[in-house]
Design a protein around this motif. Structure first.
Motif, PDB file in Angstrom:
ATOM      1  N   LEU A   4       0.834  -1.200   0.000  1.00 31.83           N
ATOM      2  CA  LEU A   4       0.000   0.000   0.000  1.00 31.83           C
ATOM      3  C   LEU A   4       0.868   1.249   0.000  1.00 31.83           C
ATOM      4  O   LEU A   4       0.585   2.215  -0.735  1.00 31.83           O
ATOM      5  CB  LEU A   4      -0.925  -0.003   1.213  1.00 31.83           C
ATOM      6  N   GLU A   5       1.942   1.240   0.749  1.00 32.29           N
ATOM      7  CA  GLU A   5       2.842   2.390   0.760  1.00 32.29           C
ATOM      8  C   GLU A   5       3.505   2.580  -0.596  1.00 32.29           C
ATOM      9  O   GLU A   5       3.711   3.716  -1.044  1.00 32.29           O
ATOM     10  CB  GLU A   5       3.898   2.227   1.856  1.00 32.29           C
ATOM     11  N   ARG A   6       3.839   1.475  -1.273  1.00 34.33           N
ATOM     12  CA  ARG A   6       4.441   1.593  -2.605  1.00 34.33           C
ATOM     13  C   ARG A   6       3.444   2.179  -3.597  1.00 34.33           C
ATOM     14  O   ARG A   6       3.813   2.996  -4.451  1.00 34.33           O
ATOM     15  CB  ARG A   6       4.938   0.223  -3.080  1.00 34.33           C
ATOM     16  N   VAL A   7       2.181   1.762  -3.488  1.00 34.31           N
ATOM     17  CA  VAL A   7       1.155   2.328  -4.365  1.00 34.31           C
ATOM     18  C   VAL A   7       0.989   3.815  -4.100  1.00 34.31           C
ATOM     19  O   VAL A   7       0.899   4.632  -5.038  1.00 34.31           O
ATOM     20  CB  VAL A   7      -0.195   1.591  -4.176  1.00 34.31           C
ATOM     21  N   PHE A   8       0.966   4.219  -2.838  1.00 33.10           N
ATOM     22  CA  PHE A   8       0.830   5.636  -2.499  1.00 33.10           C
ATOM     23  C   PHE A   8       2.050   6.435  -2.949  1.00 33.10           C
ATOM     24  O   PHE A   8       1.930   7.624  -3.278  1.00 33.10           O
ATOM     25  CB  PHE A   8       0.615   5.806  -0.993  1.00 33.10           C
ATOM     26  N   ALA A   9       3.214   5.798  -2.975  1.00 40.53           N
ATOM     27  CA  ALA A   9       4.411   6.486  -3.468  1.00 40.53           C
ATOM     28  C   ALA A   9       4.313   6.745  -4.974  1.00 40.53           C
ATOM     29  O   ALA A   9       4.766   7.783  -5.476  1.00 40.53           O
ATOM     30  CB  ALA A   9       5.664   5.664  -3.157  1.00 40.53           C
ATOM     31  N   ILE A  10       3.716   5.800  -5.709  1.00 41.61           N
ATOM     32  CA  ILE A  10       3.537   5.971  -7.152  1.00 41.61           C
ATOM     33  C   ILE A  10       2.409   6.958  -7.437  1.00 41.61           C
ATOM     34  O   ILE A  10       2.506   7.792  -8.347  1.00 41.61           O
ATOM     35  CB  ILE A  10       3.233   4.609  -7.815  1.00 41.61           C
ATOM     36  N   PHE A  11       1.333   6.865  -6.644  1.00 39.38           N
ATOM     37  CA  PHE A  11       0.146   7.704  -6.841  1.00 39.38           C
ATOM     38  C   PHE A  11      -0.152   8.481  -5.557  1.00 39.38           C
ATOM     39  O   PHE A  11      -1.051   8.106  -4.790  1.00 39.38           O
ATOM     40  CB  PHE A  11      -1.072   6.847  -7.198  1.00 39.38           C
ATOM     41  N   PRO A  12       0.573   9.564  -5.283  1.00 40.11           N
ATOM     42  CA  PRO A  12       0.339  10.323  -4.049  1.00 40.11           C
ATOM     43  C   PRO A  12      -1.102  10.809  -3.905  1.00 40.11           C
ATOM     44  O   PRO A  12      -1.604  10.941  -2.782  1.00 40.11           O
ATOM     45  CB  PRO A  12       1.314  11.503  -4.171  1.00 40.11           C
ATOM     46  N   ARG A  13      -1.772  11.049  -5.025  1.00 42.01           N
ATOM     47  CA  ARG A  13      -3.149  11.528  -4.959  1.00 42.01           C
ATOM     48  C   ARG A  13      -4.074  10.490  -4.318  1.00 42.01           C
ATOM     49  O   ARG A  13      -5.069  10.838  -3.686  1.00 42.01           O
ATOM     50  CB  ARG A  13      -3.651  11.897  -6.349  1.00 42.01           C
ATOM     51  N   LEU A  14      -3.749   9.222  -4.486  1.00 37.21           N
ATOM     52  CA  LEU A  14      -4.581   8.191  -3.877  1.00 37.21           C
ATOM     53  C   LEU A  14      -4.479   8.215  -2.361  1.00 37.21           C
ATOM     54  O   LEU A  14      -5.445   7.880  -1.664  1.00 37.21           O
ATOM     55  CB  LEU A  14      -4.207   6.805  -4.412  1.00 37.21           C
ATOM     56  N   ARG A  15      -3.312   8.578  -1.844  1.00 36.71           N
ATOM     57  CA  ARG A  15      -3.196   8.721  -0.398  1.00 36.71           C
ATOM     58  C   ARG A  15      -4.134   9.820   0.095  1.00 36.71           C
ATOM     59  O   ARG A  15      -4.824   9.677   1.112  1.00 36.71           O
ATOM     60  CB  ARG A  15      -1.759   9.043  -0.005  1.00 36.71           C
ATOM     61  N   GLU A  16      -4.177  10.929  -0.658  1.00 35.67           N
ATOM     62  CA  GLU A  16      -5.050  12.045  -0.292  1.00 35.67           C
ATOM     63  C   GLU A  16      -6.521  11.662  -0.398  1.00 35.67           C
ATOM     64  O   GLU A  16      -7.357  12.144   0.359  1.00 35.67           O
ATOM     65  CB  GLU A  16      -4.776  13.241  -1.209  1.00 35.67           C
ATOM     66  N   ARG A  17      -6.845  10.762  -1.346  1.00 37.45           N
ATOM     67  CA  ARG A  17      -8.234  10.413  -1.624  1.00 37.45           C
ATOM     68  C   ARG A  17      -8.640   9.074  -1.020  1.00 37.45           C
ATOM     69  O   ARG A  17      -9.706   8.556  -1.333  1.00 37.45           O
ATOM     70  CB  ARG A  17      -8.454  10.334  -3.144  1.00 37.45           C
ATOM     71  N   GLN A  18      -7.827   8.478  -0.173  1.00 34.13           N
ATOM     72  CA  GLN A  18      -8.055   7.093   0.237  1.00 34.13           C
ATOM     73  C   GLN A  18      -9.395   6.867   0.928  1.00 34.13           C
ATOM     74  O   GLN A  18      -9.956   5.764   0.874  1.00 34.13           O
ATOM     75  CB  GLN A  18      -6.911   6.586   1.110  1.00 34.13           C
TER      76      GLN A  18
END
Length: 233
Positions: free
Chosen positions: A113-127
């Motif tokens: 999950l952290e690797r995905v958020f590193a690739i797509f920072p916007r997804l962390r904001e929108r999780q």
């Protein structure tokens, strides 16, 4: 890595693929291009087990996977991100991402999950946001992120740029390049022929369910037949 030989598939009594053969080597980006109805999506559906292949074979690291259920194919490391994203619209972004992690041991999910958020920072904001309310580009990020949560060795992407604004398209192809650079092989189906061939190490042209041309991506990009048929030049 992936060897496809004489693959055929049908919908009902209508054959959609005829003796399709190609390969994807470790670390490669390979593109399948062709007009609508050429058999590109059908190829990915057959390889992921969503559609049962009628004939031929496909091997992954030497193991025959034709006839295996989709869950076994995912467990072997082949992950399919379908056309039109296919998110669960009433679920949150985080819930959608975690749905992609079901084949993986729970202790590894947080790292992925952290690797995905590193690739797509916007997804962390929108999780926590409901997936159906995301923009088209954000939904595509979530769909690819969900696929990455299964820790694929081969990621099959079906039309990742479909319906996206030009600037978002550029970003999406940059992401595909970065995913590949991290060690994930990519099988790319894409209507944006110019981008796909510029990105791919090798490419195959499908016409009416058959492979009619194959070669390095830049070589096909310069091919007069390809330029006339798919680039309008």
């Amino acid at each position: 890595m992936l060897e496809v030989q004489n693959l055929s598939a049908a919908y009902g009594g209508v054959t959609a693929l005829w003796d399709v053969s190609f390969r994807v080597d470790a670390g490669e980006i390979v593109a399948l291009i062709g007009a609508n109805g050429a058999g590109k999506t059908t190829t990915l559906r057959a390889l992921s087990g969503v559609l049962r292949a009628a004939g031929g074979s496909f091997r992954f690291h030497g193991d025959e996977l034709r006839g295996r259920p989709s869950m076994d194919i995912v467990a072997r490391g082949i992950v399919h991100v379908p056309e039109a994203r296919r998110l669960f619209p009433e679920m949150s972004v985080l819930e959608n991402l975690l749905m992609g992690a079901y084949p993986t041991p729970k202790p590894g999910r947080a790292d992925r999950l952290e690797r995905v958020f590193a690739i797509f920072p916007r997804l962390r904001e929108r999780q926590r946001q409901v997936a159906g309310t995301l923009s088209g580009g954000e939904q595509q990020m979530a769909a690819i992120g969900r696929g990455l949560m299964a820790d694929p060795k081969l990621l099959m992407l079906d039309e990742p740029s479909l319906g996206l604004a030009p600037l978002v398209v550029e970003e999406m192809f940059r992401v595909v390049r970065d995913i590949n650079a991290a060690g994930v092989a990519v099988l790319l189906v894409e209507q944006n022929t110019r981008h796909a061939l510029a990105l791919a190490r090798r490419a195959y042209v499908l016409e009416a369910g058959r492979v009619t041309l194959a070669g390095p991506g830049p070589e096909l990009l310069a091919n007069p037949e390809v330029r006339k048929a798919y680039l309008g030049l």
